[in-house]
Design a protein around this motif. Sequence first.
Motif, PDB file in Angstrom:
ATOM      1  N   ARG A  48       0.042  -6.328   7.676  1.00 12.16           N
ATOM      2  CA  ARG A  48      -0.257  -7.641   8.256  1.00 12.16           C
ATOM      3  C   ARG A  48       0.912  -8.594   8.127  1.00 12.16           C
ATOM      4  NH1 ARG A  48      -5.488  -9.071   4.944  1.00 12.16           N
ATOM      5  NH2 ARG A  48      -3.983  -8.488   3.352  1.00 12.16           N
ATOM      6  N   ASP A  49       1.661  -8.513   7.005  1.00 10.62           N
ATOM      7  CA  ASP A  49       2.762  -9.459   6.804  1.00 10.62           C
ATOM      8  C   ASP A  49       4.033  -8.804   6.256  1.00 10.62           C
ATOM      9  OD1 ASP A  49       2.049  -8.942   4.199  1.00 10.62           O
ATOM     10  OD2 ASP A  49       1.285 -10.946   3.797  1.00 10.62           O
ATOM     11  N   GLY A  50       4.004  -7.495   6.046  1.00 14.01           N
ATOM     12  CA  GLY A  50       5.203  -6.786   5.607  1.00 14.01           C
ATOM     13  C   GLY A  50       5.470  -6.816   4.121  1.00 14.01           C
ATOM     14  N   ARG A  51       4.562  -7.410   3.327  1.00 15.38           N
ATOM     15  CA  ARG A  51       4.782  -7.451   1.873  1.00 15.38           C
ATOM     16  C   ARG A  51       4.666  -6.048   1.279  1.00 15.38           C
ATOM     17  NH1 ARG A  51       0.694 -11.665  -0.615  1.00 15.38           N
ATOM     18  NH2 ARG A  51      -0.598 -10.852   1.073  1.00 15.38           N
ATOM     19  N   VAL A  52       5.519  -5.776   0.301  1.00 16.93           N
ATOM     20  CA  VAL A  52       5.482  -4.512  -0.425  1.00 16.93           C
ATOM     21  C   VAL A  52       4.755  -4.748  -1.733  1.00 16.93           C
ATOM     22  CG1 VAL A  52       6.871  -2.739  -1.565  1.00 16.93           C
ATOM     23  CG2 VAL A  52       7.626  -3.709   0.600  1.00 16.93           C
ATOM     24  N   GLY A  53       3.896  -3.813  -2.101  1.00 19.39           N
ATOM     25  CA  GLY A  53       3.168  -3.925  -3.348  1.00 19.39           C
ATOM     26  C   GLY A  53       2.886  -2.560  -3.937  1.00 19.39           C
ATOM     27  N   ARG A  72      -0.233  -5.235  -5.877  1.00 14.04           N
ATOM     28  CA  ARG A  72       0.421  -6.191  -6.778  1.00 14.04           C
ATOM     29  C   ARG A  72       1.902  -6.213  -6.434  1.00 14.04           C
ATOM     30  NH1 ARG A  72       3.521  -5.314 -10.879  1.00 14.04           N
ATOM     31  NH2 ARG A  72       2.827  -3.184 -11.164  1.00 14.04           N
ATOM     32  N   PRO A  73       2.506  -7.391  -6.411  1.00  9.58           N
ATOM     33  CA  PRO A  73       3.935  -7.463  -6.113  1.00  9.58           C
ATOM     34  C   PRO A  73       4.759  -6.695  -7.155  1.00  9.58           C
ATOM     35  CG  PRO A  73       2.961  -9.662  -6.119  1.00  9.58           C
ATOM     36  CD  PRO A  73       1.920  -8.717  -6.646  1.00  9.58           C
ATOM     37  N   PRO A  74       5.848  -6.069  -6.748  1.00  8.52           N
ATOM     38  CA  PRO A  74       6.722  -5.407  -7.717  1.00  8.52           C
ATOM     39  C   PRO A  74       7.219  -6.416  -8.750  1.00  8.52           C
ATOM     40  CG  PRO A  74       7.346  -4.841  -5.476  1.00  8.52           C
ATOM     41  CD  PRO A  74       6.325  -5.926  -5.383  1.00  8.52           C
ATOM     42  N   GLY A  75       7.192  -6.042  -9.990  1.00 10.74           N
ATOM     43  CA  GLY A  75       7.646  -6.932 -11.053  1.00 10.74           C
ATOM     44  C   GLY A  75       6.553  -7.843 -11.570  1.00 10.74           C
ATOM     45  N   PRO A  91      -7.847  -1.242   4.114  1.00 11.57           N
ATOM     46  CA  PRO A  91      -7.172   0.063   4.072  1.00 11.57           C
ATOM     47  C   PRO A  91      -6.451   0.416   5.368  1.00 11.57           C
ATOM     48  CG  PRO A  91      -9.469   0.275   3.404  1.00 11.57           C
ATOM     49  CD  PRO A  91      -9.258  -1.143   3.795  1.00 11.57           C
ATOM     50  N   GLY A  92      -6.942  -0.063   6.500  1.00  6.87           N
ATOM     51  CA  GLY A  92      -6.291   0.227   7.771  1.00  6.87           C
ATOM     52  C   GLY A  92      -4.950  -0.459   7.941  1.00  6.87           C
ATOM     53  N   ASP A  93      -4.660  -1.445   7.081  1.00  2.47           N
ATOM     54  CA  ASP A  93      -3.400  -2.184   7.160  1.00  2.47           C
ATOM     55  C   ASP A  93      -2.417  -1.801   6.055  1.00  2.47           C
ATOM     56  OD1 ASP A  93      -3.986  -3.702   9.455  1.00  2.47           O
ATOM     57  OD2 ASP A  93      -5.191  -5.087   8.262  1.00  2.47           O
ATOM     58  N   VAL A  94      -2.751  -0.779   5.269  1.00  2.63           N
ATOM     59  CA  VAL A  94      -1.874  -0.327   4.186  1.00  2.63           C
ATOM     60  C   VAL A  94      -1.102   0.902   4.659  1.00  2.63           C
ATOM     61  CG1 VAL A  94      -1.779   0.572   1.832  1.00  2.63           C
ATOM     62  CG2 VAL A  94      -3.428  -1.194   2.413  1.00  2.63           C
ATOM     63  N   ARG A  95       0.209   0.850   4.494  1.00  7.56           N
ATOM     64  CA  ARG A  95       1.086   1.955   4.891  1.00  7.56           C
ATOM     65  C   ARG A  95       1.954   2.350   3.696  1.00  7.56           C
ATOM     66  NH1 ARG A  95      -1.894   1.192   8.427  1.00  7.56           N
ATOM     67  NH2 ARG A  95      -1.556   0.705  10.604  1.00  7.56           N
ATOM     68  N   PRO A  96       2.302   3.632   3.590  1.00  8.94           N
ATOM     69  CA  PRO A  96       3.253   4.010   2.535  1.00  8.94           C
ATOM     70  C   PRO A  96       4.573   3.261   2.751  1.00  8.94           C
ATOM     71  CG  PRO A  96       2.242   5.956   3.525  1.00  8.94           C
ATOM     72  CD  PRO A  96       1.846   4.778   4.376  1.00  8.94           C
ATOM     73  N   ALA A  97       5.164   2.819   1.669  1.00  2.00           N
ATOM     74  CA  ALA A  97       6.437   2.086   1.762  1.00  2.00           C
ATOM     75  C   ALA A  97       7.565   3.056   2.087  1.00  2.00           C
ATOM     76  CB  ALA A  97       6.723   1.364   0.458  1.00  2.00           C
ATOM     77  N   PRO A  98       8.462   2.662   2.998  1.00  2.00           N
ATOM     78  CA  PRO A  98       9.633   3.505   3.275  1.00  2.00           C
ATOM     79  C   PRO A  98      10.585   3.504   2.077  1.00  2.00           C
ATOM     80  CG  PRO A  98       9.650   1.519   4.648  1.00  2.00           C
ATOM     81  CD  PRO A  98       8.397   1.489   3.849  1.00  2.00           C
ATOM     82  N   PRO A  99      11.440   4.513   1.982  1.00  2.00           N
ATOM     83  CA  PRO A  99      12.339   4.637   0.821  1.00  2.00           C
ATOM     84  C   PRO A  99      13.156   3.379   0.520  1.00  2.00           C
ATOM     85  CG  PRO A  99      12.419   6.634   2.130  1.00  2.00           C
ATOM     86  CD  PRO A  99      11.591   5.646   2.903  1.00  2.00           C
ATOM     87  N   ALA A 100      13.687   2.706   1.519  1.00  2.31           N
ATOM     88  CA  ALA A 100      14.496   1.508   1.262  1.00  2.31           C
ATOM     89  C   ALA A 100      13.663   0.412   0.605  1.00  2.31           C
ATOM     90  CB  ALA A 100      15.118   0.991   2.555  1.00  2.31           C
ATOM     91  N   ASP A 101      12.418   0.261   1.011  1.00  2.00           N
ATOM     92  CA  ASP A 101      11.536  -0.743   0.406  1.00  2.00           C
ATOM     93  C   ASP A 101      11.200  -0.371  -1.031  1.00  2.00           C
ATOM     94  OD1 ASP A 101      11.537  -2.262   2.695  1.00  2.00           O
ATOM     95  OD2 ASP A 101       9.560  -1.583   3.379  1.00  2.00           O
ATOM     96  N   ILE A 102      11.058   0.912  -1.299  1.00  2.00           N
ATOM     97  CA  ILE A 102      10.763   1.362  -2.662  1.00  2.00           C
ATOM     98  C   ILE A 102      11.933   1.047  -3.583  1.00  2.00           C
ATOM     99  CG2 ILE A 102      10.376   3.401  -4.101  1.00  2.00           C
ATOM    100  CD1 ILE A 102       8.761   4.563  -1.732  1.00  2.00           C
TER     101      ILE A 102
END
Length: 72
Positions: A16-21, A34-37, A46-57
């Motif tokens: 929905r907004d591109g945040r990584v958690g 939860r935000p990293p850190g 659940p339909g809006d959750v995607r696995p994070a790509p390697p660069a985001d990880i």
Amino acid sequence: MTADVPELGAYAVDARDGRVGVVMGWVGTYVQLRPPGGGREWDCPPGDVRPAPPADIVRARVRERNAEGRLP
């Protein structure tokens, strides 16, 4: 939980907004991220959750390490 939702502890993107958690669990029909850190968790359908790509990880792990360095 659907098959497309990353497992507990995995990095994910809220489409929905591109945040990584980090996937912290599930409350009702929502995935909790939860935000990293650290920080406040948020709910995501659940339909809006995607696995994070390697660069985001990588960026997320750097944020977590930086947050650890600021602890008293």
